[in-house]
Write a protein that holds these residues in place. Structure first.
Motif, PDB file in Angstrom:
ATOM      1  N   THR A  58     -20.794  16.028  63.712  1.00 11.59           N
ATOM      2  CA  THR A  58     -19.966  15.301  62.819  1.00 11.59           C
ATOM      3  C   THR A  58     -18.695  14.448  63.471  1.00 11.59           C
ATOM      4  O   THR A  58     -18.537  15.107  64.956  1.00 11.59           O
ATOM      5  N   ILE A  59     -18.183  13.603  63.081  1.00 14.79           N
ATOM      6  CA  ILE A  59     -17.228  12.803  63.803  1.00 14.79           C
ATOM      7  C   ILE A  59     -15.867  13.094  63.100  1.00 14.79           C
ATOM      8  O   ILE A  59     -15.471  13.071  61.925  1.00 14.79           O
ATOM      9  N   CYS A  60     -14.871  13.074  64.041  1.00 12.85           N
ATOM     10  CA  CYS A  60     -13.418  13.371  63.653  1.00 12.85           C
ATOM     11  C   CYS A  60     -12.653  12.314  64.649  1.00 12.85           C
ATOM     12  O   CYS A  60     -12.280  12.757  65.728  1.00 12.85           O
ATOM     13  N   ALA A  61     -12.535  10.975  64.081  1.00 10.70           N
ATOM     14  CA  ALA A  61     -11.725  10.007  65.096  1.00 10.70           C
ATOM     15  C   ALA A  61     -10.549   9.691  64.767  1.00 10.70           C
ATOM     16  O   ALA A  61     -10.592   9.144  63.420  1.00 10.70           O
ATOM     17  N   MET A  62      -9.434   9.963  65.326  1.00  9.88           N
ATOM     18  CA  MET A  62      -8.329   9.693  64.785  1.00  9.88           C
ATOM     19  C   MET A  62      -7.270   9.431  66.239  1.00  9.88           C
ATOM     20  O   MET A  62      -7.928   9.497  67.282  1.00  9.88           O
ATOM     21  N   ALA A  70     -24.795  11.703  53.607  1.00  2.00           N
ATOM     22  CA  ALA A  70     -23.510  12.058  54.608  1.00  2.00           C
ATOM     23  C   ALA A  70     -22.180  11.472  53.832  1.00  2.00           C
ATOM     24  O   ALA A  70     -22.076  10.816  52.829  1.00  2.00           O
ATOM     25  N   ASN A  71     -21.014  12.175  54.146  1.00  2.00           N
ATOM     26  CA  ASN A  71     -20.090  11.952  53.592  1.00  2.00           C
ATOM     27  C   ASN A  71     -18.899  11.052  54.736  1.00  2.00           C
ATOM     28  O   ASN A  71     -18.974  11.822  55.792  1.00  2.00           O
ATOM     29  N   ILE A  72     -18.463  10.055  54.505  1.00  4.19           N
ATOM     30  CA  ILE A  72     -17.513   9.292  55.299  1.00  4.19           C
ATOM     31  C   ILE A  72     -16.312   9.292  54.644  1.00  4.19           C
ATOM     32  O   ILE A  72     -15.986   8.920  53.574  1.00  4.19           O
ATOM     33  N   TRP A  73     -15.339   9.795  55.646  1.00  6.86           N
ATOM     34  CA  TRP A  73     -13.862   9.720  55.074  1.00  6.86           C
ATOM     35  C   TRP A  73     -12.953   8.866  55.756  1.00  6.86           C
ATOM     36  O   TRP A  73     -12.785   9.111  57.232  1.00  6.86           O
ATOM     37  N   LYS A  86     -20.164   7.953  49.885  1.00  3.34           N
ATOM     38  CA  LYS A  86     -21.540   8.771  50.371  1.00  3.34           C
ATOM     39  C   LYS A  86     -22.561   7.736  51.021  1.00  3.34           C
ATOM     40  O   LYS A  86     -22.613   6.762  50.312  1.00  3.34           O
ATOM     41  N   VAL A  87     -23.091   8.106  51.862  1.00  3.09           N
ATOM     42  CA  VAL A  87     -23.989   7.120  52.619  1.00  3.09           C
ATOM     43  C   VAL A  87     -25.187   7.802  52.919  1.00  3.09           C
ATOM     44  O   VAL A  87     -25.263   9.181  53.411  1.00  3.09           O
ATOM     45  N   SER A  88     -26.252   6.954  53.355  1.00 11.38           N
ATOM     46  CA  SER A  88     -27.461   7.666  53.768  1.00 11.38           C
ATOM     47  C   SER A  88     -27.474   7.924  55.157  1.00 11.38           C
ATOM     48  O   SER A  88     -26.633   7.192  56.037  1.00 11.38           O
ATOM     49  N   GLN A  89     -28.237   8.737  55.887  1.00 15.66           N
ATOM     50  CA  GLN A  89     -28.202   8.956  57.248  1.00 15.66           C
ATOM     51  C   GLN A  89     -28.896   8.146  58.130  1.00 15.66           C
ATOM     52  O   GLN A  89     -30.092   7.559  57.749  1.00 15.66           O
ATOM     53  N   HIS A  90     -28.220   7.719  59.083  1.00 14.82           N
ATOM     54  CA  HIS A  90     -28.714   6.710  60.042  1.00 14.82           C
ATOM     55  C   HIS A  90     -27.973   6.960  61.529  1.00 14.82           C
ATOM     56  O   HIS A  90     -26.881   7.062  61.389  1.00 14.82           O
ATOM     57  N   GLU A  91     -28.738   6.641  62.507  1.00 12.15           N
ATOM     58  CA  GLU A  91     -28.192   6.489  63.683  1.00 12.15           C
ATOM     59  C   GLU A  91     -27.163   5.620  64.083  1.00 12.15           C
ATOM     60  O   GLU A  91     -26.232   5.794  64.679  1.00 12.15           O
ATOM     61  N   ARG A  92     -27.401   4.316  63.274  1.00 14.27           N
ATOM     62  CA  ARG A  92     -26.221   3.247  63.522  1.00 14.27           C
ATOM     63  C   ARG A  92     -25.983   2.859  62.075  1.00 14.27           C
ATOM     64  O   ARG A  92     -26.627   1.696  61.590  1.00 14.27           O
ATOM     65  N   CYS A  93     -25.056   3.466  61.402  1.00 17.08           N
ATOM     66  CA  CYS A  93     -24.670   2.999  60.069  1.00 17.08           C
ATOM     67  C   CYS A  93     -23.394   2.019  60.310  1.00 17.08           C
ATOM     68  O   CYS A  93     -22.422   2.507  60.758  1.00 17.08           O
ATOM     69  N   VAL A  94     -23.640   0.968  59.868  1.00 14.66           N
ATOM     70  CA  VAL A  94     -22.583   0.146  60.074  1.00 14.66           C
ATOM     71  C   VAL A  94     -21.801  -0.359  58.555  1.00 14.66           C
ATOM     72  O   VAL A  94     -22.577  -0.836  57.759  1.00 14.66           O
ATOM     73  N   ILE A  95     -20.514   0.213  58.756  1.00 19.21           N
ATOM     74  CA  ILE A  95     -19.672   0.018  57.531  1.00 19.21           C
ATOM     75  C   ILE A  95     -18.810  -1.254  57.731  1.00 19.21           C
ATOM     76  O   ILE A  95     -17.996  -1.198  58.729  1.00 19.21           O
ATOM     77  N   ARG A  96     -18.692  -2.304  56.752  1.00 18.94           N
ATOM     78  CA  ARG A  96     -17.716  -3.364  56.655  1.00 18.94           C
ATOM     79  C   ARG A  96     -16.487  -3.161  55.714  1.00 18.94           C
ATOM     80  O   ARG A  96     -16.816  -2.840  54.636  1.00 18.94           O
ATOM     81  N   VAL A 141     -11.552   8.240  60.776  1.00 22.87           N
ATOM     82  CA  VAL A 141     -12.532   8.293  59.986  1.00 22.87           C
ATOM     83  C   VAL A 141     -13.276   9.617  60.457  1.00 22.87           C
ATOM     84  O   VAL A 141     -13.066  10.165  61.737  1.00 22.87           O
ATOM     85  N   MET A 142     -13.737  10.439  59.433  1.00 26.08           N
ATOM     86  CA  MET A 142     -14.332  11.472  59.737  1.00 26.08           C
ATOM     87  C   MET A 142     -15.827  11.381  58.911  1.00 26.08           C
ATOM     88  O   MET A 142     -16.163  10.751  58.068  1.00 26.08           O
ATOM     89  N   VAL A 143     -17.061  12.070  59.798  1.00 25.67           N
ATOM     90  CA  VAL A 143     -18.255  11.696  58.861  1.00 25.67           C
ATOM     91  C   VAL A 143     -18.669  13.162  58.934  1.00 25.67           C
ATOM     92  O   VAL A 143     -18.639  14.122  60.033  1.00 25.67           O
ATOM     93  N   THR A 144     -19.108  13.800  57.762  1.00 21.56           N
ATOM     94  CA  THR A 144     -19.474  15.255  57.646  1.00 21.56           C
ATOM     95  C   THR A 144     -20.746  15.346  56.764  1.00 21.56           C
ATOM     96  O   THR A 144     -21.089  14.542  56.080  1.00 21.56           O
ATOM     97  N   GLN A 145     -21.403  16.508  56.896  1.00 26.81           N
ATOM     98  CA  GLN A 145     -22.471  16.874  56.043  1.00 26.81           C
ATOM     99  C   GLN A 145     -22.382  17.780  54.820  1.00 26.81           C
ATOM    100  O   GLN A 145     -22.944  18.504  54.235  1.00 26.81           O
ATOM    101  N   PHE A 146     -20.961  17.806  54.544  1.00 27.14           N
ATOM    102  CA  PHE A 146     -20.512  19.053  53.636  1.00 27.14           C
ATOM    103  C   PHE A 146     -19.141  18.415  53.043  1.00 27.14           C
ATOM    104  O   PHE A 146     -18.596  17.522  53.506  1.00 27.14           O
TER     105      PHE A 146
END
Length: 688
Positions: free
Chosen positions: A496-500, A566-569, A614-624, A646-651
């Motif tokens: 999971t990603i928690c980047a702040m 996946a959930n992108i916050w 909500k996004v599909s799962q991918h190794e390189r998901c690019v959000i603009r 940004v946070m990325v979670t499966q829950f």
């Protein structure tokens, strides 16, 4: 003389003087199906053990007892003849009596099995049944031996077994057993954290013991205890929702984390202790699962987890919330220092309703389910319900739930039932500050109960260090480390990603017009400066590249084989002037529905808010993210959009109660450059 018992769930048990030491020694290494730690782990719940202690008192006094068990397929064993004992350790000069075995295990004597267990080859089916039967007897014997020790001392090895504070109104001391031998008197001098409370105790020793929902082997907790006894500093963290944050307490020093920290420092003072309260009101465990490594450093010694009333009440174990909760526990358990993790269950009388009751229901599915994780991962758990409900239901002063301590204002229950406010002079009769949160006295009770497992571990380690018995442990490399996930197919090492703050900067891989800059450049700290990627004009854009897969290796699917989204916050700044609106879409790699970020509002405050997609799962998901010329909620004279984390979670993550909570998440990030060893800029850190 004294001798040590083999199968006891606490440390260094010493039977009364006069017990035949030779007999005990002879059997000590022959009851070898369970180690001491395994017997202790089998003790699912001990409670006050009032009735068990009465039986132990009779045994210690030499009075015969009747032991009866009834189970499907087993016939009841007859009582032993007068003057005999079940085990030579209980009585001197008595003939050891062996009850007839159930028909399924006849032909293999109990005495022969204890003296020479079968070796070589495979056991016969009836021998395996017999072994399982003896395992159960070993656990039961451990409980009896434990209570025997508790009953023989005025002050016991772990707090509250039989020593009640006679100064507490309505409480009487338990009857003393016969005079203990010197070893027992020495055990009575072991450190007891209850004696060091910086405030007058609200709970009796028995009530603290009843709150201990599960203790287990307490291997990690005993490591913390050994460190404290050696005079070394510890790092302690509390994770949780609004109760942990301190709501209901009149001041920060009166919330339960602060009280717990005060008790540790009073018992083992050290100027380098580090205590951190990471409570964030209105959150479930999801945000902590995503950001565990950012909030708790690898050097942590003890972590308290309190989310019982913020988690969904009744969910299948394979649901996203339960999977996320397990992933949080696994992240904490796998930290480099191997911290002790304790589950703390808050109890909210007015929120616990159902089955015909509009308040005060004893059982709640959420606690029962989360408790299973404590059993599986062998971590202590403390249940405030266990101790509070009987007192609240009986209307005992100091625990009454039918009024709240909020200056007489009162409150409304979740079912719209008016709750009156306590009037001047009667505040001390009531437990809650409002319909959910404890008052100052309630927070102090939570701290007393939370200290129970640590106090028990301290006593065990102190006894062992003083020459008492060390708990035996099974040495098998297959049992080392954290066990596999309890929930089938849960991610072993969830990505999971928690980047702040500074970790967020490199995730924007391409941009046009967006710049990395602070919102408040003159503020004293990095957090308060509010750094982020900021665009000022229509048409400015920024692209984030994220790995949205579950474990960094493959795609997670649900139990029906469908791919899980996946959930992108995405955290952004919302303010009352110069702000604008932006469109969010998936540009490559992943797919999602286009959505809108609105940075405007009429409130005269600037706060971080969260946008979820909500996004599909991918190794390189690019959000603009692109600033657009559209009107927002409030009139604005600019188009500024600032992205901050940004946070990325499966829950799922619950973040919906108060605007300030996203600020709290950012403030609790551990700073790698912190001078106080990982306290984190803006986090609540108390040094001893």
């Amino acid at each position: 003389m004294s001798c040590r018992l083999r199968s006891t769930p606490a440390s260094a048990r010493t039977v009364p003087c006069g017990t035949p030491g030779g007999a005990a020694a002879k059997h000590e290494d022959q009851l070898s199906y369970l180690t001491d730690e395994e017997v202790q782990r089998a003790e699912g719940y001990y409670g006050t053990a009032n009735r068990m202690r009465r039986a132990a008192a009779k045994l210690l006094a030499g009075t015969p007892v009747q032991v009866t068990s009834r189970a499907r397929g087993l016939r009841r064993s007859p009582l032993p003849p007068p003057g005999t004992a079940m085990d030579p350790r209980f009585s001197q000069g008595a003939t050891a009596w062996q009850p007839p075995l159930p028909p399924v295990v006849k032909g293999w004597s109990l005495a022969e099995h204890w003296q020479s267990p079968p070796s070589g080859g495979s056991r016969k089916p009836q021998q395996l049944v017999h072994g399982a039967w003896l395992v159960a007897l070993g656990a039961l014997f451990g409980a009896i031996a434990t209570t025997a020790m508790f009953t023989q001392q005025g002050r016991t090895l772990f707090p509250g077994a039989s020593s009640l504070r006679t100064s507490t109104a309505g409480v009487s001391a338990a009857p003393r057993a016969p005079k203990p031998c010197p070893a027992a008197r020495q055990a009575a001098q072991l450190p007891n954290m209850r004696d060091q409370l910086p405030w007058k105790p609200y709970l009796t020793d028995e009530e603290v013991q009843r709150a201990e929902g599960y203790y287990g082997t307490a291997n990690r907790m005993r490591r913390v205890a050994a460190k404290l006894l050696a005079g070394k500093p510890v790092q302690v963290f509390t994770l949780g929702g609004s109760v942990t944050r301190g709501l209901g307490a009149s001041a920060p020093q009166f919330n339960y984390p602060s009280r717990f920290f005060q008790l540790i420092n009073a018992s083992f003072p050290h100027q380098h202790h580090q205590f951190y309260n990471k409570g964030i009101g209105g959150t479930s465990s999801g945000v902590f699962t995503a950001c565990a490594e950012q909030m708790v450093p690898p050097e942590a010694d003890l972590v308290v987890v309190e989310f019982t009333y913020n988690e969904p009440e009744d969910e299948p174990f394979d649901s996203p919330p339960r999977r996320g909760f397990e992933e949080l526990l696994r992240k904490l358990l796998k930290l480099r220092n191997g911290p002790a993790v304790v589950l703390l269950h808050h109890y909210a009388w007015w929120f616990t309703h159902g089955d015909g009751l509009d308040r005060g229901l004893y059982y709640r599915a959420g606690e029962a389910q989360l408790q299973v994780f404590a059993n599986y991962y062998d971590m202590p758990a403390v249940s405030m319900r266990n101790v509070l409900w009987p007192l609240m239901n009986a209307g005992v002063e100091g625990f009454k739930p039918d009024k709240v301590n909020n200056g007489g204002q009162g409150h409304i229950s979740p079912l719209d039932i008016p709750i009156p406010g306590a009037q001047p002079g009667e505040e001390e009769d009531y437990y809650y500050h409002d319909r959910t949160h404890p008052s100052d006295r309630g927070h102090a009770m939570m701290a007393e109960a939370l200290a129970g497992p640590l106090a028990r571990a301290v006593a065990q380690e102190a006894a062992a260090a003083g020459g008492g018995r060390q708990l035996t442990r099974r040495r098998d490399e297959r049992l080392e480390g954290v066990p596999p996930p309890m929930i089938p197919n849960n991610t072993e090492s969830p990505t999971t990603i928690c980047a702040m703050q500074e970790d967020f900067q490199p995730l924007v891989v391409r941009s046009s017009g967006f710049k990395w800059r602070p919102e408040r450049p003159t503020a004293p700290s990095f957090v308060e400066q509010k750094w982020g990627w900021t665009g000022l004009a229509v048409g400015n854009w920024a692209e984030l590249q994220l790995d949205t897969r579950a474990d960094g290796k493959g795609i997670r699917v649900d139990k029906d084989g469908k791919r899980v989204k996946a959930n992108i916050w995405l955290t952004y700044l919302r303010s009352y002037q110069h702000m604008g609106v932006a469109r969010v879409r998936c540009r490559s790699g992943c797919s999602c529905e286009e959505s809108t970020i609105d940075g405007t509002w009429a409130q005269q405050v600037s706060l971080q808010q969260i946008h979820m997609l909500k996004v599909s799962q991918h190794e390189r998901c690019v959000i603009r993210v692109t600033i657009v010329d559209e009107k927002g909620e409030a009139k604005s004279d600019g188009h500024k959009v600032q992205l901050m984390a940004v946070m990325v979670t499966q829950f799922p993550i619950r973040l919906s109660v108060y605007a300030q909570q996203v600020e709290d998440v950012a403030a609790h990030k551990v700073s790698s450059s912190s001078e106080n060893g990982g306290g984190g800029s803006g986090g609540e850190a108390d040094k001893g």
